[in-house]
Design a protein around this motif. Structure first.
Motif, PDB file in Angstrom:
ATOM      1  N   GLY A  69      -0.187   0.595   7.289  1.00 41.00           N
ATOM      2  CA  GLY A  69      -1.247   0.085   6.445  1.00 41.00           C
ATOM      3  C   GLY A  69      -1.358  -1.422   6.467  1.00 41.00           C
ATOM      4  N   TYR A  70      -2.425  -1.885   5.854  1.00 34.63           N
ATOM      5  CA  TYR A  70      -2.772  -3.295   5.832  1.00 34.63           C
ATOM      6  C   TYR A  70      -3.313  -3.633   4.440  1.00 34.63           C
ATOM      7  CZ  TYR A  70      -2.657  -2.447  10.837  1.00 34.63           C
ATOM      8  OH  TYR A  70      -2.259  -2.077  12.101  1.00 34.63           O
TER       9      TYR A  70
ATOM     10  N   ARG B  91       0.084  -7.021   7.134  1.00 29.52           N
ATOM     11  CA  ARG B  91       0.631  -5.717   7.569  1.00 29.52           C
ATOM     12  C   ARG B  91       1.643  -5.239   6.524  1.00 29.52           C
ATOM     13  NH1 ARG B  91       2.453  -1.807   9.096  1.00 29.52           N
ATOM     14  NH2 ARG B  91       3.172  -1.256  11.187  1.00 29.52           N
ATOM     15  N   THR B  92       1.118  -5.002   5.332  1.00 30.21           N
ATOM     16  CA  THR B  92       1.961  -4.650   4.189  1.00 30.21           C
ATOM     17  C   THR B  92       1.315  -3.499   3.426  1.00 30.21           C
ATOM     18  OG1 THR B  92       0.829  -6.411   2.948  1.00 30.21           O
ATOM     19  CG2 THR B  92       2.982  -6.935   3.888  1.00 30.21           C
ATOM     20  N   GLY B  93       2.028  -2.974   2.449  1.00 28.98           N
ATOM     21  CA  GLY B  93       1.488  -1.899   1.623  1.00 28.98           C
ATOM     22  C   GLY B  93       2.557  -1.313   0.726  1.00 28.98           C
ATOM     23  N   TYR B  94       2.149  -0.315  -0.075  1.00 29.95           N
ATOM     24  CA  TYR B  94       3.021   0.231  -1.126  1.00 29.95           C
ATOM     25  C   TYR B  94       2.989   1.756  -1.086  1.00 29.95           C
ATOM     26  CZ  TYR B  94       4.984   0.045  -5.978  1.00 29.95           C
ATOM     27  OH  TYR B  94       5.756   0.139  -7.113  1.00 29.95           O
TER      28      TYR B  94
ATOM     29  N   VAL C  68      -7.933  -8.014  -3.388  1.00 33.47           N
ATOM     30  CA  VAL C  68      -7.003  -7.448  -2.419  1.00 33.47           C
ATOM     31  C   VAL C  68      -7.380  -5.985  -2.200  1.00 33.47           C
ATOM     32  CG1 VAL C  68      -4.608  -6.982  -1.817  1.00 33.47           C
ATOM     33  CG2 VAL C  68      -5.161  -8.989  -3.216  1.00 33.47           C
ATOM     34  N   LEU C  69      -7.632  -5.621  -0.942  1.00 34.49           N
ATOM     35  CA  LEU C  69      -7.956  -4.251  -0.564  1.00 34.49           C
ATOM     36  C   LEU C  69      -6.825  -3.718   0.298  1.00 34.49           C
ATOM     37  CD1 LEU C  69     -11.737  -4.645   0.376  1.00 34.49           C
ATOM     38  CD2 LEU C  69     -10.713  -4.206  -1.849  1.00 34.49           C
ATOM     39  N   ALA C  70      -6.248  -2.592  -0.100  1.00 35.95           N
ATOM     40  CA  ALA C  70      -5.162  -1.978   0.659  1.00 35.95           C
ATOM     41  C   ALA C  70      -5.735  -0.832   1.485  1.00 35.95           C
ATOM     42  CB  ALA C  70      -4.076  -1.477  -0.279  1.00 35.95           C
ATOM     43  N   VAL C  71      -5.675  -0.977   2.796  1.00 38.90           N
ATOM     44  CA  VAL C  71      -6.149   0.045   3.732  1.00 38.90           C
ATOM     45  C   VAL C  71      -4.908   0.736   4.276  1.00 38.90           C
ATOM     46  CG1 VAL C  71      -7.512   0.484   5.812  1.00 38.90           C
ATOM     47  CG2 VAL C  71      -8.123  -1.428   4.299  1.00 38.90           C
TER      48      VAL C  71
END
Length: 374
Positions: free
Chosen positions: A205-206, A197-200, A157-160
Motif C-alpha cells: 500500500g501507499y 510506501r506506508t500503511g496500517y 492523507v489518502l491511504a491506497v
C-alpha cells in the motif's frame, strides 16, 4: 475513538476536505480524535471493505492524522534526540516508525511516522488526538533556529491499500517502485503530492500526502482510474490493523503503557545517547516489565473486546486492549496486556470474560494474518 455526546460537541468536530464525497457515498460517520470521519459506507460495510483491501484495493481517507513539520539547521538531529527510534538508521527519502515518550515515565505520548527529507527537514505524522501535544513538546524543546509547525489541516492523507494498489497508482502515472517505508514526490494533473510506501493494513500500500485544497481532485482521479476500487472507512482499518497486531495508541500503547510493555522496543534506539524517556525505559527493560502485550485467538465463538478481563484458571492475568472479529480468519482475535509470567507461553489456553461468560482463547504471537506489505 473519542465519544461525542451533544450537538454542540458535534459541530466542533473538524471535517476532512473530502467530507462531501463521503456523504455522497452514504458514509456513516463517527468521531475520531476530534474529527468527523467515515466509519463505513453504504453498500459496503466493514466486511466488504476489509475484503477489498485483502484481495483488491481500497482507499481510506485518513486526513484526520496529524502533520508536523520540523525545519532548520540540525532539525533531524533534534528530532532524533527527542523521539525513540534512531533516525541515523535511515537516509533522506525514507520513513521510520517511532515513538514520542514521556521523559519521566517512558509512557507513550504518541506513535508517529517520521519522514526524513533532509538533515534540516523532517515531516511527522502523529495521531489526530495527540498532534497538538506532540507539537507542544517539540516546540518547548526546540533549539534556536529549529521551527516546529503544526500543519494538521494543511494536508489530506489518502491511504491506497491492497494487492492492486500499485496498479491503481500506476494507472495515474504515480510512482510505485520505491521500497517499503520510503517516499517520493510526484505530480498528478499539476498537483504536487508525496507518495509514501506506508500503511496500517499489512498489505501492499501507499499513503498520499496531498495539499488539502487538492484532495477532492486526487480522490476523484483514484476512483476514475479503476471501476472496482472501494472506499473504505475507519472500521475496516481497525479490523485490518488488529489482524496484523499493529498497536493503536490509546488502547495498546498509551501514557500508561510503555514501549517495553507494548512490545515496541524494536522502535527504540537503545544505544542513542538521548531520547525522551531513555532512563525510565532502559531501567524497565533491565528489570523486565510487569506486563506485556500478547495476542489472543478465540477458540470458542466469541469476540473479545477492549476492557474484558483475561483469566488463567481462577486468576485474572490481564486485560484485552484491542479485540475484533477477524473477517479473514472468521474468528475473534485480540491484543491484551498480560502479566509477565514465564509459565505463560504462546499456544497456552486462557479465557476471556465476555459479559459474564468465559470464552476460551489461545495465546498467539501476532500477526494473526501473514503480512504482505512488501
Amino acid at each position: 475513538m473519542t465519544e461525542v455526546t451533544s450537538d454542540a460537541a458535534e459541530t466542533r468536530l473538524r471535517r476532512s476536505p473530502l467530507h462531501e464525497r463521503h456523504t455522497a457515498l452514504g458514509a456513516k460517520f463517527a468521531p475520531f480524535g476530534g474529527w468527523q470521519m467515515p466509519l463505513e459506507y453504504a453498500g459496503g460495510g466493514v466486511l466488504k471493505e476489509h475484503t477489498a483491501v485483502r484481495e483488491g484495493v481500497g482507499v481510506f481517507d485518513v486526513s484526520h492524522l496529524g502533520k508536523i513539520r520540523v525545519t532548520g539547521p540540525g532539525a533531524a538531529d533534534f528530532v532524533n534526540a527527542c523521539l525513540t527510534n534512531d533516525l541515523g538508521r535511515i537516509a533522506p527519502g525514507q520513513a521510520q516508525y517511532t515513538l514520542c515518550c514521556d521523559d519521566a515515565t517512558g509512557g507513550v505520548v504518541d506513535d508517529i511516522i517520521a519522514y526524513l527529507h533532509a538533515d534540516d527537514h523532517v515531516f511527522l505524522i502523529p495521531n489526530a488526538a495527540n498532534t497538538a501535544e506532540v507539537a507542544r513538546r517539540l516546540r518547548a524543546a526546540a533549539p534556536a533556529g529549529v521551527t516546529v509547525t503544526d500543519e494538521h489541516e494543511a494536508y489530506a492523507v489518502l491511504a491506497v491499500q491492497g494487492p492492486r494498489s500499485a496498479d491503481l497508482l500506476g494507472a495515474l502515472g504515480l510512482p510505485t517502485g520505491h521500497d517499503y517505508m520510503s517516499f517520493s514526490t510526484a505530480t498528478l494533473d499539476g498537483v504536487e503530492l508525496t507518495v509514501c510506501r506506508t500503511g496500517y493494513t499489512g498489505e501492499l500500500g501507499y499513503e498520499l500526502v496531498v495539499p488539502a485544497e487538492h484532495a477532492v481532485a486526487v480522490w476523484d482521479a483514484l476512483f476514475a482510474a479503476a471501476g472496482d476500487v472501494r472506499a473504505c472507512g475507519l472500521a475496516a482499518r481497525d479490523t485490518l490493523r488488529t489482524e496484523m497486531g499493529y498497536p493503536l495508541h490509546g488502547q495498546d500503547l498509551s501514557p500508561e503503557i510503555t514501549p517495553v510493555q507494548g512490545r515496541s522496543g524494536w522502535a527504540v534506539g537503545w544505544d542513542k545517547p538521548a531520547f525522551w524517556g531513555r532512563d525510565a525505559l532502559r531501567a524497565e527493560k533491565a528489570a523486565g516489565p510487569a506486563r506485556t502485550l500478547r495476542g489472543l485467538t478465540a477458540v470458542d465463538r466469541a469476540i473479545p473486546r477492549p476492557g474484558m478481563a483475561v483469566y488463567a484458571g481462577d486468576r485474572q492475568v490481564g486485560t484485552v486492549t484491542s479485540g475484533t472479529f477477524s473477517p479473514t480468519l472468521k474468528h475473534g482475535v485480540a491484543l491484551a496486556l498480560v502479566d509477565t509470567d514465564p509459565k505463560l507461553a504462546d499456544g497456552d489456553a486462557l479465557e476471556v470474560d465476555i459479559r459474564g461468560r468465559r470464552a476460551r482463547m489461545r495465546l498467539t504471537r501476532p500477526p494473526f494474518v501473514k503480512p504482505s506489505v512488501r
